[in-house]
Design a protein around this motif. Structure first.
Motif, PDB file in Angstrom:
ATOM      1  N   ASN A 219      47.447  68.881  15.301  1.00  0.00           N
ATOM      2  CA  ASN A 219      48.804  68.517  15.886  1.00  0.00           C
ATOM      3  C   ASN A 219      49.989  68.857  14.748  1.00  0.00           C
ATOM      4  OD1 ASN A 219      48.428  67.728  18.784  1.00  0.00           O
ATOM      5  ND2 ASN A 219      46.929  66.426  17.368  1.00  0.00           N
ATOM      6  N   CYS A 220      49.696  68.515  13.422  1.00  0.00           N
ATOM      7  CA  CYS A 220      50.797  68.470  12.517  1.00  0.00           C
ATOM      8  C   CYS A 220      50.916  69.749  11.578  1.00  0.00           C
ATOM      9  CB  CYS A 220      50.825  67.175  11.848  1.00  0.00           C
ATOM     10  SG  CYS A 220      50.296  65.887  12.809  1.00  0.00           S
ATOM     11  N   CYS A 223      53.525  72.481  10.912  1.00  0.00           N
ATOM     12  CA  CYS A 223      54.494  72.285  10.326  1.00  0.00           C
ATOM     13  C   CYS A 223      54.592  71.515   8.955  1.00  0.00           C
ATOM     14  CB  CYS A 223      55.491  71.688  11.096  1.00  0.00           C
ATOM     15  SG  CYS A 223      55.960  72.275  12.870  1.00  0.00           S
ATOM     16  N   HIS A 224      53.532  70.787   8.930  1.00  0.00           N
ATOM     17  CA  HIS A 224      53.563  70.192   7.569  1.00  0.00           C
ATOM     18  C   HIS A 224      52.391  70.661   6.577  1.00  0.00           C
ATOM     19  CE1 HIS A 224      56.356  66.907   8.463  1.00  0.00           C
ATOM     20  NE2 HIS A 224      55.786  66.876   9.815  1.00  0.00           N
ATOM     21  N   PRO A 234      58.630  68.281   5.821  1.00  0.00           N
ATOM     22  CA  PRO A 234      58.589  67.809   4.543  1.00  0.00           C
ATOM     23  C   PRO A 234      57.171  67.599   4.113  1.00  0.00           C
ATOM     24  CG  PRO A 234      59.439  66.190   5.822  1.00  0.00           C
ATOM     25  CD  PRO A 234      59.387  67.348   6.810  1.00  0.00           C
ATOM     26  N   TRP A 241      61.059  60.579   0.709  1.00  0.00           N
ATOM     27  CA  TRP A 241      60.980  60.384   2.002  1.00  0.00           C
ATOM     28  C   TRP A 241      62.520  60.547   2.882  1.00  0.00           C
ATOM     29  CZ3 TRP A 241      56.306  60.191   4.721  1.00  0.00           C
ATOM     30  CH2 TRP A 241      55.353  59.765   3.866  1.00  0.00           C
ATOM     31  N   LEU A 242      62.335  61.269   3.779  1.00  0.00           N
ATOM     32  CA  LEU A 242      63.912  61.596   4.329  1.00  0.00           C
ATOM     33  C   LEU A 242      64.166  60.391   5.253  1.00  0.00           C
ATOM     34  CD1 LEU A 242      63.364  65.419   5.553  1.00  0.00           C
ATOM     35  CD2 LEU A 242      65.154  64.477   4.118  1.00  0.00           C
ATOM     36  N   SER A 243      62.934  59.618   5.991  1.00  0.00           N
ATOM     37  CA  SER A 243      63.471  58.616   6.829  1.00  0.00           C
ATOM     38  C   SER A 243      62.562  57.530   6.657  1.00  0.00           C
ATOM     39  CB  SER A 243      62.902  59.131   8.232  1.00  0.00           C
ATOM     40  OG  SER A 243      63.672  60.248   8.611  1.00  0.00           O
ATOM     41  N   SER A 253      59.131  57.739  12.612  1.00  0.00           N
ATOM     42  CA  SER A 253      59.097  59.185  12.175  1.00  0.00           C
ATOM     43  C   SER A 253      58.329  60.144  13.158  1.00  0.00           C
ATOM     44  CB  SER A 253      58.957  59.659  10.829  1.00  0.00           C
ATOM     45  OG  SER A 253      59.909  59.111   9.923  1.00  0.00           O
ATOM     46  N   ILE A 254      56.897  59.498  13.179  1.00  0.00           N
ATOM     47  CA  ILE A 254      55.970  60.142  14.320  1.00  0.00           C
ATOM     48  C   ILE A 254      56.343  60.032  15.647  1.00  0.00           C
ATOM     49  CG2 ILE A 254      53.566  60.417  14.740  1.00  0.00           C
ATOM     50  CD1 ILE A 254      52.887  59.369  11.894  1.00  0.00           C
ATOM     51  N   ASN A 258      62.442  63.590  15.095  1.00  0.00           N
ATOM     52  CA  ASN A 258      63.776  63.860  14.842  1.00  0.00           C
ATOM     53  C   ASN A 258      64.235  65.160  15.658  1.00  0.00           C
ATOM     54  OD1 ASN A 258      66.554  64.038  14.189  1.00  0.00           O
ATOM     55  ND2 ASN A 258      66.251  63.833  11.736  1.00  0.00           N
ATOM     56  N   LYS A 261      66.334  68.059  14.146  1.00  0.00           N
ATOM     57  CA  LYS A 261      65.956  68.634  13.020  1.00  0.00           C
ATOM     58  C   LYS A 261      64.630  69.517  13.186  1.00  0.00           C
ATOM     59  CE  LYS A 261      69.162  67.528  10.317  1.00  0.00           C
ATOM     60  NZ  LYS A 261      69.617  66.474   9.639  1.00  0.00           N
ATOM     61  N   GLY A 262      64.025  69.376  14.252  1.00  0.00           N
ATOM     62  CA  GLY A 262      62.765  70.252  14.570  1.00  0.00           C
ATOM     63  C   GLY A 262      61.609  69.414  14.393  1.00  0.00           C
ATOM     64  N   SER A 263      62.111  67.883  14.650  1.00  0.00           N
ATOM     65  CA  SER A 263      60.674  67.021  14.279  1.00  0.00           C
ATOM     66  C   SER A 263      60.236  66.459  15.850  1.00  0.00           C
ATOM     67  CB  SER A 263      60.854  65.869  13.274  1.00  0.00           C
ATOM     68  OG  SER A 263      60.052  65.058  13.448  1.00  0.00           O
ATOM     69  N   TRP A 266      56.378  62.087  19.171  1.00  0.00           N
ATOM     70  CA  TRP A 266      55.003  62.005  19.887  1.00  0.00           C
ATOM     71  C   TRP A 266      54.653  60.930  20.693  1.00  0.00           C
ATOM     72  CZ3 TRP A 266      51.756  66.120  18.986  1.00  0.00           C
ATOM     73  CH2 TRP A 266      52.200  67.347  17.886  1.00  0.00           C
ATOM     74  N   LEU A 278      46.751  58.541  12.081  1.00  0.00           N
ATOM     75  CA  LEU A 278      47.418  59.403  11.302  1.00  0.00           C
ATOM     76  C   LEU A 278      48.191  58.949  10.173  1.00  0.00           C
ATOM     77  CD1 LEU A 278      49.356  61.508  14.224  1.00  0.00           C
ATOM     78  CD2 LEU A 278      47.811  62.551  12.427  1.00  0.00           C
TER      79      LEU A 278
HETATM   80  C1  HEC Z   1      57.257  71.622  15.120  1.00  0.00           C
HETATM   81  C2  HEC Z   1      57.018  71.233  13.719  1.00  0.00           C
HETATM   82  C3  HEC Z   1      56.604  69.719  13.275  1.00  0.00           C
HETATM   83  C4  HEC Z   1      55.330  69.373  13.684  1.00  0.00           C
HETATM   84  C5  HEC Z   1      54.453  69.823  14.689  1.00  0.00           C
HETATM   85  C6  HEC Z   1      55.310  67.803  13.200  1.00  0.00           C
HETATM   86  N1  HEC Z   1      56.335  67.596  12.414  1.00  0.00           N
HETATM   87 FE1  HEC Z   1      56.578  65.774  11.148  1.00  0.00          FE
HETATM   88  N2  HEC Z   1      58.378  66.651  10.657  1.00  0.00           N
HETATM   89  C7  HEC Z   1      58.877  67.887  11.159  1.00  0.00           C
HETATM   90  C8  HEC Z   1      60.460  68.236  10.601  1.00  0.00           C
HETATM   91  C9  HEC Z   1      61.113  69.454  10.593  1.00  0.00           C
HETATM   92  C10 HEC Z   1      60.632  66.870   9.953  1.00  0.00           C
HETATM   93  C11 HEC Z   1      61.744  66.644   9.145  1.00  0.00           C
HETATM   94  C12 HEC Z   1      62.878  65.902   9.962  1.00  0.00           C
HETATM   95  C13 HEC Z   1      64.119  65.524   9.436  1.00  0.00           C
HETATM   96  O1  HEC Z   1      64.672  66.240   8.734  1.00  0.00           O
HETATM   97  O2  HEC Z   1      64.615  64.566   9.379  1.00  0.00           O
HETATM   98  C14 HEC Z   1      59.361  66.028  10.035  1.00  0.00           C
HETATM   99  C15 HEC Z   1      59.288  64.793   9.569  1.00  0.00           C
HETATM  100  C16 HEC Z   1      58.257  64.118   9.607  1.00  0.00           C
HETATM  101  C17 HEC Z   1      57.826  62.651   8.879  1.00  0.00           C
HETATM  102  C18 HEC Z   1      58.862  62.077   8.126  1.00  0.00           C
HETATM  103  C19 HEC Z   1      58.913  62.529   6.781  1.00  0.00           C
HETATM  104  C20 HEC Z   1      60.181  61.886   5.860  1.00  0.00           C
HETATM  105  O3  HEC Z   1      60.183  62.455   4.913  1.00  0.00           O
HETATM  106  O4  HEC Z   1      60.673  60.999   6.137  1.00  0.00           O
HETATM  107  C21 HEC Z   1      56.578  62.408   9.187  1.00  0.00           C
HETATM  108  C22 HEC Z   1      56.135  60.981   8.672  1.00  0.00           C
HETATM  109  C23 HEC Z   1      55.973  63.428  10.125  1.00  0.00           C
HETATM  110  N3  HEC Z   1      57.054  64.409  10.310  1.00  0.00           N
HETATM  111  C24 HEC Z   1      54.746  63.216  10.611  1.00  0.00           C
HETATM  112  C25 HEC Z   1      54.053  64.317  11.301  1.00  0.00           C
HETATM  113  C26 HEC Z   1      52.922  64.228  12.021  1.00  0.00           C
HETATM  114  C27 HEC Z   1      51.962  63.012  11.752  1.00  0.00           C
HETATM  115  C28 HEC Z   1      52.765  64.980  12.892  1.00  0.00           C
HETATM  116  C29 HEC Z   1      51.756  65.462  13.738  1.00  0.00           C
HETATM  117  C30 HEC Z   1      51.360  64.265  14.790  1.00  0.00           C
HETATM  118  C31 HEC Z   1      54.102  65.918  12.677  1.00  0.00           C
HETATM  119  N4  HEC Z   1      54.953  65.390  11.873  1.00  0.00           N
HETATM  120  C32 HEC Z   1      54.335  67.154  13.599  1.00  0.00           C
HETATM  121  C33 HEC Z   1      58.342  68.747  11.843  1.00  0.00           C
HETATM  122  C34 HEC Z   1      57.194  68.850  12.423  1.00  0.00           C
END
Ligand code: HEC
Ligand code: HEC
Length: 301
Positions: A219-220, A223-224, A234, A241-243, A253-254, A258, A261-263, A266, A278
């Motif tokens: 799932n993640c 992008c990560h 990130p 950490w951004l958040s 955050s999960i 956001n 910002k493309g997050s 879930w 996770l």
């Molecule tokens: C489509 C792309 C995408 C997917 C898929 C995604 N993320 Fe992210 N995620 C991002 C972006 C972009 C950010 C930064 C958002 C911001 O700028 O605040 C982020 C931020 C985060 C953060 C916060 C990081 C911080 O620095 O504070 C966490 C934790 C996180 N994601 C976990 C996950 C997990 C776990 C999954 C899978 C279940 C997931 N992400 C799936 C794009 C994605």
């Protein structure tokens, strides 16, 4: 004699149903434009829809029959320019599309005598209103950078499509979905605010980081990165950490994401247990210094 009566009954049943169906659109169209006036352009579009046999492949209700594509609730789903492009090249949006292009819609002009057949008791001002509606659609398409001639049939068909209301069944489905979403939201509210809730407990389970890794991969990682090194999203292995990097912030955050910002949020897709797993995995990769790590973002914690 009896036969004739039967035929008459069948005809009147048909008229009842046919008028029932078109009245549906009539009503929805009515609410669209100036009070007391039906949506003339949409009525014209409905006529084109039938003439071009779009209903060979389309219905207006959600059905289980997958050989039809439902246009239920299409109202407002796409801008006019989307439909414009879909009629020129359906494969633009669906690469394997079976839908043919419809160039005829761009060649043929709206025609007043056809409109008289569609809507017999009209005044001249009704026709003028129809043309001014068409101009609005044309303008919206041009604003999106496409060229389309004025008064072409495609404008009417787009107006019709853009006014197909939600059926009662779809409305019900939607409100059911809404209720389910609300329920999930309140579950998360409790989970996150209560330090003893399931999601926090799962984090430290022995197997969480192993199961969490699998969930992360599917799932993640897009992008990560495969190892949390960061790509679009990130880097999750460093101490920036951004958040927020505490457990509650990571969960938030999960769960809420956001979106701007493309997050992705879930909350509606993953269960509390899975989010806990996770977080267990994210804890386990902290400081792992993976290859191609994305430069730090946010605040050191
Ligand atoms: C489509 C792309 C995408 C997917 C898929 C995604 N993320 Fe992210 N995620 C991002 C972006 C972009 C950010 C930064 C958002 C911001 O700028 O605040 C982020 C931020 C985060 C953060 C916060 C990081 C911080 O620095 O504070 C966490 C934790 C996180 N994601 C976990 C996950 C997990 C776990 C999954 C899978 C279940 C997931 N992400 C799936 C794009 C994605
Ligand atoms: C041969 C079958 C076929 C015919 C005829 C056809 N379509 Fe389609 N249409 C499809 C299919 C299949 C899709 C779903 C996406 C795809 O695979 O192209 C679709 C998608 C659409 C969509 C997008 C629906 C959505 O919710 O995204 C619209 C709008 C549409 N068609 C309108 C029309 C109109 C108007 C006509 C007649 C002028 C028409 N179609 C004729 C097969 C057809």
């Amino acid at each position: 004699m009896k036969n004739k009566k039967n035929i008459l009954t069948i005809i009147s049943i048909c008229i009842f149903f046919c008028s029932f169906k078109s009245e549906n659109y009539f009503e929805s169209s009515k609410s669209f434009i100036v009070e007391d006036k039906p949506n003339y352009l949409a009525l014209y579009g409905e006529y084109i829809f039938k003439r071009e046999s779009c209903n060979n492949c389309h219905t207006f209700n959600q059905t289980k029959d997958t050989s039809f594509v439902s246009l239920d609730g299409l109202k407002g789903k796409y801008p006019a320019s989307w439909h414009y492009n879909n009629f020129i090249d359906p494969q633009l949006f669906a690469p394997d599309s079976k839908m043919p292009p419809y160039f005829v819609l761009f060649d043929q002009k709206l025609n007043q005598s056809i409109f008289k057949q569609i809507y017999p008791n009209q005044k001249l001002s009704d026709w003028e209103l129809l043309l001014s509606q068409a101009k609005l659609i044309q303008k919206s398409i041009q604003e999106d950078g496409e060229t389309v001639e004025s008064d072409t049939e495609v404008l009417a068909l787009i107006e019709f499509l853009n006014n197909i209301p939600q059926s009662k069944e779809l409305q019900k489905l939607d409100s059911l979905k809404n209720i389910q979403m609300k329920m999930k939201e309140s579950i998360w509210l409790n989970e996150i605010s209560d330090d003893n809730s399931g999601v926090y407990k799962v984090i430290s389970d022995k197997n969480s980081s192993i199961i969490g890794k699998e969930i992360f991969k599917s799932n993640c990682a897009v992008c990560h990165g495969e190892n949390g090194e960061g790509m679009i999203g990130p880097n999750l292995t460093d101490s920036y950490w951004l958040s927020g990097g505490d457990q509650k912030s990571i969960i938030k955050s999960i769960v809420y994401g956001n979106p701007e910002k493309g997050s992705i949020p879930w909350a509606y897709i993953l269960e509390p247990k899975e989010v806990g797993q996770l977080v267990g995995y994210i804890n386990s990769i902290k400081g792992s210094n993976p290859k191609n790590a994305k430069p730090k973002q946010g605040i050191k914690e």
